[in-house]
Scaffold this motif. Structure first.
Motif, PDB file in Angstrom:
ATOM      1  N   ASP A  26       0.055   8.616  -6.634  1.00  0.00           N
ATOM      2  CA  ASP A  26      -0.052  10.201  -6.184  1.00  0.00           C
ATOM      3  C   ASP A  26       0.823  10.875  -7.416  1.00  0.00           C
ATOM      4  O   ASP A  26       0.457  11.881  -7.950  1.00  0.00           O
ATOM      5  CB  ASP A  26       0.041  10.450  -4.918  1.00  0.00           C
ATOM      6  N   ARG A  27       2.024  10.364  -7.415  1.00  0.00           N
ATOM      7  CA  ARG A  27       2.987  11.138  -8.419  1.00  0.00           C
ATOM      8  C   ARG A  27       2.485  10.657  -9.855  1.00  0.00           C
ATOM      9  O   ARG A  27       2.494  11.932 -10.549  1.00  0.00           O
ATOM     10  CB  ARG A  27       4.429  10.370  -8.216  1.00  0.00           C
ATOM     11  N   ALA A  28       1.782   9.529 -10.203  1.00  0.00           N
ATOM     12  CA  ALA A  28       1.427   9.411 -11.814  1.00  0.00           C
ATOM     13  C   ALA A  28       0.106  10.198 -11.672  1.00  0.00           C
ATOM     14  O   ALA A  28       0.038  10.883 -13.130  1.00  0.00           O
ATOM     15  CB  ALA A  28       0.944   8.118 -11.737  1.00  0.00           C
ATOM     16  N   LEU A  29      -0.664  10.503 -11.018  1.00  0.00           N
ATOM     17  CA  LEU A  29      -1.788  11.422 -11.220  1.00  0.00           C
ATOM     18  C   LEU A  29      -1.228  12.787 -11.363  1.00  0.00           C
ATOM     19  O   LEU A  29      -2.173  13.361 -11.972  1.00  0.00           O
ATOM     20  CB  LEU A  29      -2.631  11.318  -9.888  1.00  0.00           C
ATOM     21  N   ALA A  30      -0.155  13.307 -10.587  1.00  0.00           N
ATOM     22  CA  ALA A  30       0.302  14.640 -10.863  1.00  0.00           C
ATOM     23  C   ALA A  30       0.687  14.882 -12.363  1.00  0.00           C
ATOM     24  O   ALA A  30       0.312  15.712 -13.062  1.00  0.00           O
ATOM     25  CB  ALA A  30       1.440  14.838  -9.827  1.00  0.00           C
ATOM     26  N   SER A  31       1.262  13.729 -12.996  1.00  0.00           N
ATOM     27  CA  SER A  31       1.623  13.915 -14.116  1.00  0.00           C
ATOM     28  C   SER A  31       0.216  13.788 -15.055  1.00  0.00           C
ATOM     29  O   SER A  31       0.259  14.579 -16.158  1.00  0.00           O
ATOM     30  CB  SER A  31       2.518  12.569 -14.677  1.00  0.00           C
ATOM     31  N   ALA A  32      -0.700  12.921 -14.781  1.00  0.00           N
ATOM     32  CA  ALA A  32      -1.713  12.656 -15.678  1.00  0.00           C
ATOM     33  C   ALA A  32      -2.643  14.013 -15.551  1.00  0.00           C
ATOM     34  O   ALA A  32      -3.118  14.294 -16.873  1.00  0.00           O
ATOM     35  CB  ALA A  32      -2.787  11.699 -14.922  1.00  0.00           C
ATOM     36  N   ARG A  33      -2.552  14.786 -14.594  1.00  0.00           N
ATOM     37  CA  ARG A  33      -3.282  16.196 -14.673  1.00  0.00           C
ATOM     38  C   ARG A  33      -2.873  17.172 -15.946  1.00  0.00           C
ATOM     39  O   ARG A  33      -3.278  17.948 -16.377  1.00  0.00           O
ATOM     40  CB  ARG A  33      -3.066  16.752 -13.338  1.00  0.00           C
ATOM     41  N   ARG A  72       0.786  -1.363   0.013  1.00  0.00           N
ATOM     42  CA  ARG A  72       0.072   0.014   0.100  1.00  0.00           C
ATOM     43  C   ARG A  72       0.833   1.259   0.059  1.00  0.00           C
ATOM     44  O   ARG A  72       0.760   2.201  -0.892  1.00  0.00           O
ATOM     45  CB  ARG A  72      -0.831  -0.192   1.244  1.00  0.00           C
ATOM     46  N   GLU A  73       1.740   1.480   0.951  1.00  0.00           N
ATOM     47  CA  GLU A  73       2.669   2.477   1.059  1.00  0.00           C
ATOM     48  C   GLU A  73       3.386   2.767  -0.174  1.00  0.00           C
ATOM     49  O   GLU A  73       3.351   4.164  -0.770  1.00  0.00           O
ATOM     50  CB  GLU A  73       3.525   2.345   2.126  1.00  0.00           C
ATOM     51  N   LYS A  74       4.150   1.803  -0.746  1.00  0.00           N
ATOM     52  CA  LYS A  74       4.904   2.016  -1.962  1.00  0.00           C
ATOM     53  C   LYS A  74       4.099   2.487  -3.124  1.00  0.00           C
ATOM     54  O   LYS A  74       4.373   3.244  -3.841  1.00  0.00           O
ATOM     55  CB  LYS A  74       5.876   0.887  -2.073  1.00  0.00           C
ATOM     56  N   HIS A  75       3.133   1.596  -3.376  1.00  0.00           N
ATOM     57  CA  HIS A  75       2.324   2.067  -4.794  1.00  0.00           C
ATOM     58  C   HIS A  75       1.324   2.908  -4.853  1.00  0.00           C
ATOM     59  O   HIS A  75       1.167   3.757  -5.667  1.00  0.00           O
ATOM     60  CB  HIS A  75       1.519   0.550  -5.105  1.00  0.00           C
TER      61      HIS A  75
END
Length: 300
Positions: free
Chosen positions: A90-97, A82-85
């Motif tokens: 969250d980082r991927a969603l920042a790029s997706a935005r 959970r913690e790792k992924h």
């Protein structure tokens, strides 16, 4: 029905890849691997903005941000998984935005507990009952961010392979929207589940995306052995992809590079100058695009 490819299949340099995809008359791209030297699910803001500008200049749209989130063994335990992924999500969603894909991909994870012929999902439910809740949280986060989630089967030690496992897992997940499964046809085959029209038909109500690639078995065998194109594949490519198109379950179909060993004497369209460490996938990708467009009715 339209086609897309993984971005690196058009070239390892993202600017050149975007130009190549437009030459292939593609409108969509699955963002995969790295862009400008940074992993797709951990792009810095400046790199994501540069990538978005490149897509816009080439009149391309991001179809899927093909992250590696959950590409890990569940045997590391719930807290670590959970913690790792979820932090990576969250980082991927920042790029997706910034890049504005339609989908953000999650990977169906790995574990080593299943005997041949057993049910991966049955073992998950028994030994790792927390898995569904973690995936459901990731699905909810992607939806809350304004994107569609999709969960894809991988090719090694994956808990999704057979049609029955797909059905069991997505029923267990109980996602708030339907059709969030990506069926990578050859990945399932590599895991031992040979692709059939009947298998596809049993899964079509849970699928929203399909990935296709070639692959060939040894003569008289059924296991994936050789990396070959779609026209030479051992599985019923035309019949299955035609059914997918006719059912309109995957408005965009994504072409992937094949697994398997290089087949001696097979024409991969390569030049002696092509580097071995960064394989040139352009000739085979073009060949596979042409095959699908000429063989399957309804593909643009």
């Amino acid at each position: 029905m339209e086609l897309t490819v993984l971005s690196a299949m058009a070239g390892w340099d993202f600017d050149h890849a975007a130009e190549q995809m437009r030459e292939w008359d593609l409108s969509w791209v699955d963002l995969w691997g790295e862009i400008y030297g940074e992993p797709i699910d951990a792009l810095g803001q400046a790199t994501a903005e540069r990538g978005a500008a490149t897509l816009e200049a080439a009149n391309l749209k991001a179809h899927c941000l093909a992250s590696r989130i959950f590409d890990d063994t569940v045997e590391i335990g719930e807290d670590a998984f959970r913690e790792k992924h979820l932090a990576a999500l969250d980082r991927a969603l920042a790029s997706a935005r910034i890049l504005q894909p339609k989908y953000v991909r999650l990977i169906a994870g790995k574990f080593s507990a299943v005997a041949p012929g057993g049910s991966n999902v049955g073992v998950l439910k028994r030994d790792f009952p927390w898995v569904a809740a973690v995936y459901r949280e990731a699905v909810d986060r992607i939806l809350d961010a304004g994107f569609l989630p999709t969960i894809e089967n991988e090719a090694d030690s994956c808990f999704l392979a057979t049609p029955q496992e797909f059905l069991e897992f997505f029923d267990w997940l109980a996602a708030p929207i339907p059709r969030i499964g990506t069926w990578d046809i050859q990945n399932a085959w590599k895991m031992g589940s040979f692709p059939t029209v009947e298998g596809y038909e049993s899964m079509r109500d849970i699928l929203g995306y399909v990935h296709t690639k070639g692959g060939q078995a040894e003569r008289g065998g059924s296991d994936l052995k050789w990396n070959v194109g779609l026209a030479d594949a051992s599985w019923p490519v035309a019949q299955i992809i035609q059914a997918v198109v006719d059912d309109a379950i995957s408005p965009v179909i994504c072409l992937n590079p094949s697994h398997g060993a290089p087949k001696p004497g097979y024409d991969y369209g390569l030049s002696p100058l092509d580097p071995a460490d960064y394989p040139n996938m352009v000739p085979m990708t073009k060949r596979d695009l042409d095959y699908l467009r000429s063989t399957v009715r309804g593909i643009n």
